[in-house]
Design an enzyme around this catalytic site. Structure first.
Site, mmCIF file in Angstrom:
data_model
loop_
_atom_site.group_PDB
_atom_site.id
_atom_site.type_symbol
_atom_site.label_atom_id
_atom_site.label_comp_id
_atom_site.label_asym_id
_atom_site.label_seq_id
_atom_site.Cartn_x
_atom_site.Cartn_y
_atom_site.Cartn_z
ATOM 1 N N THR A 32 23.941 34.258 -18.816
ATOM 2 C CA THR A 32 24.049 32.818 -18.557
ATOM 3 C C THR A 32 23.089 32.363 -17.448
ATOM 4 O O THR A 32 22.942 33.025 -16.418
ATOM 5 C CB THR A 32 25.495 32.410 -18.198
ATOM 6 O OG1 THR A 32 25.491 31.013 -17.872
ATOM 7 C CG2 THR A 32 26.068 33.193 -17.021
ATOM 8 N N SER A 34 23.453 29.217 -16.264
ATOM 9 C CA SER A 34 24.133 28.092 -15.612
ATOM 10 C C SER A 34 24.283 28.290 -14.096
ATOM 11 O O SER A 34 24.090 27.323 -13.336
ATOM 12 C CB SER A 34 25.496 27.849 -16.262
ATOM 13 O OG SER A 34 25.303 27.395 -17.577
ATOM 14 N N LYS A 85 35.725 27.604 -26.099
ATOM 15 C CA LYS A 85 35.584 26.136 -26.049
ATOM 16 C C LYS A 85 36.671 25.403 -26.842
ATOM 17 O O LYS A 85 37.071 24.314 -26.471
ATOM 18 C CB LYS A 85 34.226 25.722 -26.617
ATOM 19 C CG LYS A 85 33.069 26.059 -25.712
ATOM 20 C CD LYS A 85 31.771 25.544 -26.306
ATOM 21 C CE LYS A 85 30.603 26.095 -25.533
ATOM 22 N NZ LYS A 85 29.321 25.570 -25.948
ATOM 23 N N ARG A 173 26.323 31.717 -43.162
ATOM 24 C CA ARG A 173 26.504 33.020 -43.808
ATOM 25 C C ARG A 173 27.889 33.115 -44.430
ATOM 26 O O ARG A 173 28.057 33.534 -45.568
ATOM 27 C CB ARG A 173 26.283 34.125 -42.747
ATOM 28 C CG ARG A 173 26.495 35.517 -43.234
ATOM 29 C CD ARG A 173 26.254 36.505 -42.128
ATOM 30 N NE ARG A 173 27.171 36.312 -40.984
ATOM 31 C CZ ARG A 173 27.200 37.077 -39.915
ATOM 32 N NH1 ARG A 173 26.347 38.083 -39.801
ATOM 33 N NH2 ARG A 173 28.051 36.845 -38.932
ATOM 34 N N GLY A 264 16.518 25.446 -27.216
ATOM 35 C CA GLY A 264 17.759 24.931 -26.639
ATOM 36 C C GLY A 264 17.815 24.863 -25.123
ATOM 37 O O GLY A 264 18.851 24.491 -24.567
HETATM 38 P P1 ATR Z 1 28.040 29.178 -31.182
HETATM 39 O O1 ATR Z 1 29.247 28.673 -30.455
HETATM 40 O O2 ATR Z 1 26.847 29.407 -30.276
HETATM 41 O O3 ATR Z 1 27.673 28.309 -32.353
HETATM 42 P P2 ATR Z 1 29.426 31.146 -32.748
HETATM 43 O O4 ATR Z 1 30.589 30.226 -32.808
HETATM 44 O O5 ATR Z 1 29.692 32.573 -32.420
HETATM 45 O O6 ATR Z 1 28.369 30.651 -31.692
HETATM 46 O O7 ATR Z 1 28.611 31.040 -34.118
HETATM 47 C C1 ATR Z 1 27.571 31.878 -34.419
HETATM 48 C C2 ATR Z 1 26.920 31.464 -35.739
HETATM 49 O O8 ATR Z 1 25.879 32.395 -36.034
HETATM 50 C C3 ATR Z 1 27.865 31.496 -36.934
HETATM 51 O O9 ATR Z 1 27.526 30.445 -37.793
HETATM 52 C C4 ATR Z 1 27.533 32.856 -37.573
HETATM 53 O O10 ATR Z 1 27.800 32.950 -38.955
HETATM 54 P P3 ATR Z 1 29.242 33.445 -39.492
HETATM 55 O O11 ATR Z 1 30.146 32.258 -39.435
HETATM 56 O O12 ATR Z 1 28.981 33.931 -40.861
HETATM 57 O O13 ATR Z 1 29.691 34.564 -38.564
HETATM 58 C C5 ATR Z 1 26.038 32.897 -37.359
HETATM 59 N N1 ATR Z 1 25.491 34.248 -37.454
HETATM 60 C C6 ATR Z 1 25.652 35.265 -36.590
HETATM 61 N N2 ATR Z 1 24.967 36.366 -37.017
HETATM 62 C C7 ATR Z 1 24.362 36.010 -38.187
HETATM 63 C C8 ATR Z 1 23.500 36.691 -39.122
HETATM 64 N N3 ATR Z 1 23.127 37.963 -38.916
HETATM 65 N N4 ATR Z 1 23.067 36.008 -40.200
HETATM 66 C C9 ATR Z 1 23.419 34.720 -40.408
HETATM 67 N N5 ATR Z 1 24.221 34.017 -39.561
HETATM 68 C C10 ATR Z 1 24.691 34.652 -38.470
#
Ligand code: ATR
Length: 303
Positions: A32, A34, A85, A173, A264
């Site tokens: 982080t 922050s 969150k 995904r 970001g």
């Molecule tokens: P954030 O709060 O930053 O959005 P999160 O809630 O953990 O983080 O979400 C991570 C996102 O990355 C999700 O949409 C996840 O997809 P899944 O819902 O299928 O888990 C996506 N993600 C993580 N690894 C991935 C991968 N290897 N390929 C495609 N999507 C991925």
């Protein structure tokens, strides 16, 4: 109930008190930025406060929040990040309308009566950043990769924005998670422009105006671009919420195609300045914002 926050101005360095504590809760918190941003601001504001990471396991969360309500707790404000969150919202004594609509809190203000009030500055942070880089979502076709907490905040902000996009398509995904997110948000917000699509191809990136990546794909330098680079084009605005590395494979490919890009770090900056404004109950002047931005940019370079 009034929620006047414990003003930063009372944390005078003259008063011999131990510093007021601000911080971030989440897990993991190893990368982080922050603390760098907020400690730089506290120093520039000359307030007796420090900002610390509080990595918490899930089973520690309830007790940590209960402790915040104790009169002698020195914590007066918190950020909340993955994975808490959403879970934290019902633990608040109150939340502003936007946080209620998003269904997630990333900023907690703790007032003198030790009441906890939640805000969400992620969505407004995103809108402020795209405005800074000159992208208006009005009338645009937007494609989003991912359906986690960041998509939740971005979708809510776009839904409440006066200038409406033409359409928003989401690919995730895990299709069911994107469906659930949309169903949940639809209870409180107008999500009629939003469609969950089953495959990346259905995002129609070649016809889109904006592609936003909120997935964690790109965090590892070895991660490949999630989309076929051939779909990217020069009239696309590509926003990758990942800022470390500063240039993911997606951003690199997009640049090669002549697309406008942003990462970001700007969203992080704006959500941070908005959080600090909630804690301080005042607007920050540009000098303090510059200090915060520089601290972030330096931190991102070092990581
Ligand atoms: P954030 O709060 O930053 O959005 P999160 O809630 O953990 O983080 O979400 C991570 C996102 O990355 C999700 O949409 C996840 O997809 P899944 O819902 O299928 O888990 C996506 N993600 C993580 N690894 C991935 C991968 N290897 N390929 C495609 N999507 C991925």
């Amino acid at each position: 109930m009034s929620f006047v926050p414990y003003l930063l101005s009372v944390h005078s360095p003259m008063n011999d008190q131990p510093p007021a504590i601000y911080g971030i809760i989440g897990n993991p918190l190893t990368h982080t930025l922050s603390p760098l941003m907020h400690n730089a601001a506290f120093k520039a504001l000359k307030v007796n406060a420090i900002y610390k990471p509080f990595p918490l396991e899930e089973e520690e969360l309830n007790l940590f929040i209960e402790d915040l309500k104790e009169a002698d707790n020195p914590i007066f404000g918190l950020n909340v990040t993955i994975p808490y969150k959403e879970k934290i919202l019902p633990m608040m004594d109150g939340a502003n309308a936007f946080a209620e609509k998003v269904g997630a809190v990333n900023t907690i203000v703790i007032n003198r009566q030790r009441k906890l009030f939640g805000y969400n500055t992620d969505g407004p942070g995103f809108l402020a950043h795209i405005k800074e880089v000159g992208f208006s979502p009005e009338g645009k076709r937007i494609a989003i990769l991912g359906a986690g907490g960041t998509t939740r905040a971005i979708l809510s902000a776009l839904a409440l924005f006066d200038e409406r996009p033409e359409s928003i398509k989401i690919y995730n995904r895990t299709y069911s998670k994107a469906k659930e997110l949309l169903e949940d948000l639809s209870c409180r917000l107008d999500m009629s422009l939003v469609e969950v699509v089953p495959t990346i191809d259905d995002l129609n990136i070649e016809l889109a105006d904006c592609l936003i990546n909120t997935t964690s794909v790109g965090l590892k330098p070895t991660d490949e671009c999630l989309v076929d680079p051939e779909m990217l084009h020069k009239s696309l605005f590509v926003y990758d919420v990942i800022y470390n590395p500063q240039e993911t494979a997606l951003i690199k490919c997009a640049k090669e195609k002549g697309a406008q890009t942003a990462n970001g770090l700007g969203m992080l900056f704006y959500q941070g300045t908005l959080s600090l404004q909630h804690w301080a109950n005042t607007q920050l002047d540009d000098k303090i914002k510059d200090v915060m931005r520089r601290a972030l940019e330096q931190g991102a370079k070092v990581q």
